[in-house]
Every structure is written in C-alpha cells, then in structure tokens.
Motif scaffolding. Sequence first.
Motif, short mmCIF file in Angstrom:
data_model
loop_
_atom_site.label_atom_id
_atom_site.label_comp_id
_atom_site.label_asym_id
_atom_site.label_seq_id
_atom_site.Cartn_x
_atom_site.Cartn_y
_atom_site.Cartn_z
N SER A 17 0.82 -1.20 0.00
CA SER A 17 0.00 0.00 0.00
C SER A 17 0.86 1.27 0.00
O SER A 17 2.03 1.26 0.41
CB SER A 17 -0.92 0.01 1.22
OG SER A 17 -1.78 -1.10 1.20
N ARG A 18 0.25 2.35 -0.41
CA ARG A 18 0.95 3.64 -0.47
C ARG A 18 0.73 4.40 0.82
O ARG A 18 0.35 5.56 0.84
CB ARG A 18 0.44 4.41 -1.67
CG ARG A 18 0.71 3.72 -3.00
CD ARG A 18 0.24 4.52 -4.20
NE ARG A 18 0.79 5.85 -4.17
CZ ARG A 18 0.07 6.96 -4.12
NH1 ARG A 18 -1.25 6.86 -4.04
NH2 ARG A 18 0.63 8.14 -4.11
N ILE A 19 1.01 3.71 1.94
CA ILE A 19 0.69 4.26 3.24
C ILE A 19 1.48 5.53 3.55
O ILE A 19 0.97 6.46 4.18
CB ILE A 19 0.90 3.19 4.35
CG1 ILE A 19 0.56 3.74 5.73
CG2 ILE A 19 2.32 2.66 4.31
CD1 ILE A 19 -0.88 4.11 5.88
N HIS A 20 2.73 5.59 3.10
CA HIS A 20 3.54 6.79 3.38
C HIS A 20 2.90 8.03 2.76
O HIS A 20 2.74 9.07 3.43
CB HIS A 20 4.95 6.61 2.83
CG HIS A 20 5.79 7.85 2.90
ND1 HIS A 20 6.22 8.39 4.10
CD2 HIS A 20 6.25 8.67 1.91
CE1 HIS A 20 6.92 9.49 3.86
NE2 HIS A 20 6.96 9.69 2.55
N ASP A 21 2.50 7.94 1.49
CA ASP A 21 1.88 9.09 0.83
C ASP A 21 0.55 9.45 1.49
O ASP A 21 0.23 10.62 1.67
CB ASP A 21 1.65 8.79 -0.66
CG ASP A 21 2.95 8.57 -1.41
OD1 ASP A 21 3.96 9.17 -1.01
OD2 ASP A 21 2.96 7.80 -2.38
N TRP A 22 -0.22 8.43 1.86
CA TRP A 22 -1.50 8.70 2.51
C TRP A 22 -1.31 9.42 3.84
O TRP A 22 -2.05 10.34 4.17
CB TRP A 22 -2.26 7.39 2.73
CG TRP A 22 -2.68 6.72 1.47
CD1 TRP A 22 -2.78 7.27 0.22
CD2 TRP A 22 -3.06 5.35 1.32
NE1 TRP A 22 -3.19 6.34 -0.69
CE2 TRP A 22 -3.38 5.15 -0.05
CE3 TRP A 22 -3.17 4.28 2.19
CZ2 TRP A 22 -3.79 3.92 -0.55
CZ3 TRP A 22 -3.59 3.05 1.70
CH2 TRP A 22 -3.90 2.88 0.35
N LEU A 23 -0.32 8.97 4.61
CA LEU A 23 -0.09 9.58 5.92
C LEU A 23 0.29 11.04 5.79
O LEU A 23 -0.12 11.89 6.59
CB LEU A 23 0.99 8.81 6.68
CG LEU A 23 0.56 7.45 7.23
CD1 LEU A 23 1.77 6.67 7.73
CD2 LEU A 23 -0.47 7.62 8.34
N LEU A 24 1.08 11.37 4.77
CA LEU A 24 1.46 12.77 4.57
C LEU A 24 0.23 13.62 4.25
O LEU A 24 0.07 14.74 4.75
CB LEU A 24 2.49 12.88 3.44
CG LEU A 24 3.87 12.29 3.75
CD1 LEU A 24 4.78 12.42 2.53
CD2 LEU A 24 4.50 12.97 4.96
N VAL A 25 -0.66 13.08 3.39
CA VAL A 25 -1.89 13.80 3.07
C VAL A 25 -2.79 13.90 4.30
O VAL A 25 -3.36 14.96 4.60
CB VAL A 25 -2.65 13.11 1.91
CG1 VAL A 25 -3.98 13.80 1.65
CG2 VAL A 25 -1.79 13.12 0.65
N LEU A 26 -2.92 12.81 5.04
CA LEU A 26 -3.76 12.82 6.24
C LEU A 26 -3.26 13.82 7.26
O LEU A 26 -4.04 14.46 7.96
CB LEU A 26 -3.81 11.41 6.85
CG LEU A 26 -4.57 10.36 6.03
CD1 LEU A 26 -4.34 8.97 6.61
CD2 LEU A 26 -6.07 10.67 5.98
N SER A 27 -1.95 13.93 7.35
CA SER A 27 -1.38 14.92 8.27
C SER A 27 -1.79 16.32 7.89
O SER A 27 -2.17 17.14 8.74
CB SER A 27 0.15 14.79 8.27
OG SER A 27 0.72 15.79 9.08
N ARG A 28 -1.78 16.62 6.60
CA ARG A 28 -2.20 17.95 6.13
C ARG A 28 -3.69 18.16 6.30
O ARG A 28 -4.16 19.30 6.41
CB ARG A 28 -1.79 18.14 4.66
CG ARG A 28 -0.29 18.21 4.44
CD ARG A 28 0.03 18.73 3.06
NE ARG A 28 -0.35 17.79 2.00
CZ ARG A 28 0.44 16.86 1.50
NH1 ARG A 28 1.68 16.72 1.98
NH2 ARG A 28 0.03 16.07 0.54
N ARG A 29 -4.46 17.07 6.33
CA ARG A 29 -5.91 17.18 6.51
C ARG A 29 -6.33 17.12 7.98
O ARG A 29 -7.49 16.91 8.29
CB ARG A 29 -6.61 16.05 5.75
CG ARG A 29 -6.31 16.04 4.26
CD ARG A 29 -6.99 17.19 3.53
NE ARG A 29 -6.57 17.23 2.15
CZ ARG A 29 -7.05 16.45 1.19
NH1 ARG A 29 -7.99 15.57 1.48
NH2 ARG A 29 -6.60 16.55 -0.05
N ALA A 30 -5.36 17.28 8.88
CA ALA A 30 -5.62 17.36 10.32
C ALA A 30 -6.34 16.12 10.85
O ALA A 30 -7.29 16.20 11.62
CB ALA A 30 -6.43 18.62 10.65
#
Length: 434
Positions: free
Chosen positions: A100-113
């Motif tokens: 899975s692309r978990i690293h990219d998702w986590l970066l986006v989720l971090s920006r989405r608070a």
Amino acid sequence: MPPPRRSYRPHPVIEFSMAEADSMISLPTDVLDDILSRVGPRDAVRTSALSCAWRRRWEALAWLDLDFEDGLEHKRAVDSILLCCPGRVRLFRAFIDESSRIHDWLLVLSRRAIEILDISGSLTLPSSVFTCGRLTSLHLSYCAIPLLPRGFKGLPELRNLSLRRVDLLENGQYQLEEIIAIAISQLLEEPTLQHVDISGDFKKWMIQGPNLRDLHIHSANDYGWDLGDLPRLDSVVIDICESLRNRDFSKFLSSLASLTELRISTYHQPLNGDNILESLPCTFINLKSLTLLTHFCKLPSILSTFCFPRNAPSLESLKIQVVYGYGMGKKFEANGEFQNARFTDGMCANLQFVDMTGIRLFSNEMSFIEVILSKARLMHTLSISLSHVVELAISKEDGLKKLLNYKKASTDAEVIFEGCTVTRLFSPSEPGNA
C-alpha cells in the motif's frame, strides 16, 4: 428517409428516483454533510450517479471518515478520495499490507488534520505516522513501529493510545516511554499496551502522565516498565503471564493505592521466598471493583485472593477469573478452616457482587464460596460459572448439592449457578442440612 429520432425518457421509476434525489439536494448544507458523512466514503462517492446536481456534491464535504476496516482492495479509491476531497479527514481506519501507499496517505492525512488513526496489517510503518500532530486517538495493531523521526514535536492532543501486537525496534521501550510521557502529550488518558514486543535487552523505563486515567497492559513478559507520576490514575489492568518477577512488588503495588478499579494477574509464584501476596504494603482505600486472574491450586494465588479484598475496605465488586495451566500440579489443600482464618474484621464489609468464572468445583474453590457467603453481610449477588474447557472435579449436581447447604450472612443474597438462581440457601439463623 430515416425514421424520426425518438427523444429519450427514463423509466418512470428511475425518473421518480432522480426527482426525489434532486429534491434532497435542496436540503440545508449541514444536513447533506451529515447524511454523506454517515453513509461512508464508498456510498458517498456513489451518490455522484444520482443526478447532475449530485455529481460533485461529496467533494464539498467539510470532513470525512474513511473506514476501510474490511481491507483495501481498491487502493485507487483511497487515492481518488484524498485527492478530490479537500476537507478534513476526521478518521482513517484500514487494514493495510506492504504494497500500500501508506507513506503518501499519511502525509496527506497529516495535512488534513487527521484526528483518529487506526491502522493494522503486516507491515513496517513509515516514520510519517508521527507527522500527524493533531491526533487525538492512535491505534496500531499487528505492525512494526519505526523510530521516532528527528525533530519529532510530539502528539500534544493525543488522548487514547492503543498498541496491540506490535513490534518495537531494539531499545524501543525508550521510544514508547517518550510517546506516552508528559513531554509528548499533556492530555493522554487511556494507553493500552497489548503484547508489545521489544527487541534486544531492556532496562527500566517509565509510564507517566498528568492526565492518564486508565492503563491497560497485557503481555507474555514484563518488559521493564514502571509507573511514574500518575496523579489521576483511576483504573488499571495488569495481565502479564510472568508477572512482575524482577521488580520491587511492594513499590509497584503502592503506586496503585489510589485506584477505584483494578484487574491484575495473581496466578504467578512470588520470588525469593518473599510471600508479598500474604500482606500488602498499602491500603486500597478507594478500590470498589477488583478482578483477579488466579486459581485455587497453589498457596500464593490462594493467599492473594484474600489479600487484596482484605486491603480494600470500600470494595463492592469482586470478579475472579480462574486460569488453569499456570502453577498446576500438586495442589495445596486449603479447607474451610484455613480459608476462614484468612478473614479479618471488616473484610468484605461493603462487598455486594461476586462473579466467579471458569471454576472446576475443586474443594478449595467450594470452600472459598462457602466462606465468602458466610461473611459478606451486604452480598447482593454471587454468580458462579463453570469451566467448559477442562474436566470438573465433581459433577455439577454434586456441586449444586454442596452449594444448597451453605449458610449466607446476607438474607438478600441471590446465588446464580450456571445462569440459574439457586432457590434454597440458609441464613445464619437457620440450620443447614447435612
């Protein structure tokens, strides 16, 4: 000459559904947001097919809950949702594999608070999991946790932390200490550590926090943790197979003296001949609910079953979960006279509810039931459930016959045996049958 082209008209049922959908789109914005948020991400996106008016409505949501607990078979759907919806993501829950692309998702989720992050799966998490600085709840299961990144600023809003069957790298206990400690979160209330494996040798490390109220530790081993300053600690679960063998048990118990609820394993053997379980170094003055994982085979576990209630004057509820397989072999015979001598004045003075599960109708168990019934004057309910895993010492019928002849100190006490109320017990003023 070609035939005249017919104008397309949808089926009446479809036309009605489309009209109904268009009428819903006129609902207030907050109502629509609430509807779309409740149906889940997949169904929210599917509303695009209702009509032109609905085509991009889901993209306007102020926040989303992304729950893929059943697995991520459609990883592109996650990419599309995170890319198209600019609003906050309140929750992200998923079972994830290594691909899975978990690293990219986590970066986006971090920006989405992101506020609630719940990840499980056979993978090593990227360090980007610690970039989600707005987390209030972090739940990680069946995965490996990376080292904290350089410049880690903490999780200042974290209230709930749950680590279940996770692996920490060598010396990972210090990382865990840092995650839990006051420097990371002033708000942390409920950490749960269940089968957290730490590689390499370990030394003592501290669990502490000014707002920590509930602490749950389940493990096959004692990984060197100790309790520091926990001024608001109220409820503790300590379930360790080789419980606290290499530490100062007196000091540990003293740190729990202010609890109102305690669940602890006492089926282990004491070390160095120091039978600390016969007398505790403190009084649990506030303790109202006590659960003991124990058995009635060996002397230390029997003594602890009396020791904790004897040092808890406010105790109202006692639950005993009998665990077999530990300390089995030649049993210590603790008859009624021996157990009756363990009672002291005022012991169980406020005890109202006793729940015993997994018993085998051993004589030691039956003697404890007889003694507790004859002493607890405020007893309201005594519930008994038998073991369905191992063989009983006597038949259920013989066990019930014994129970029927026990005296009870409380005339209001109701005894429930395997889900059925026992209708005939004797009060102290009545003679029992032989």
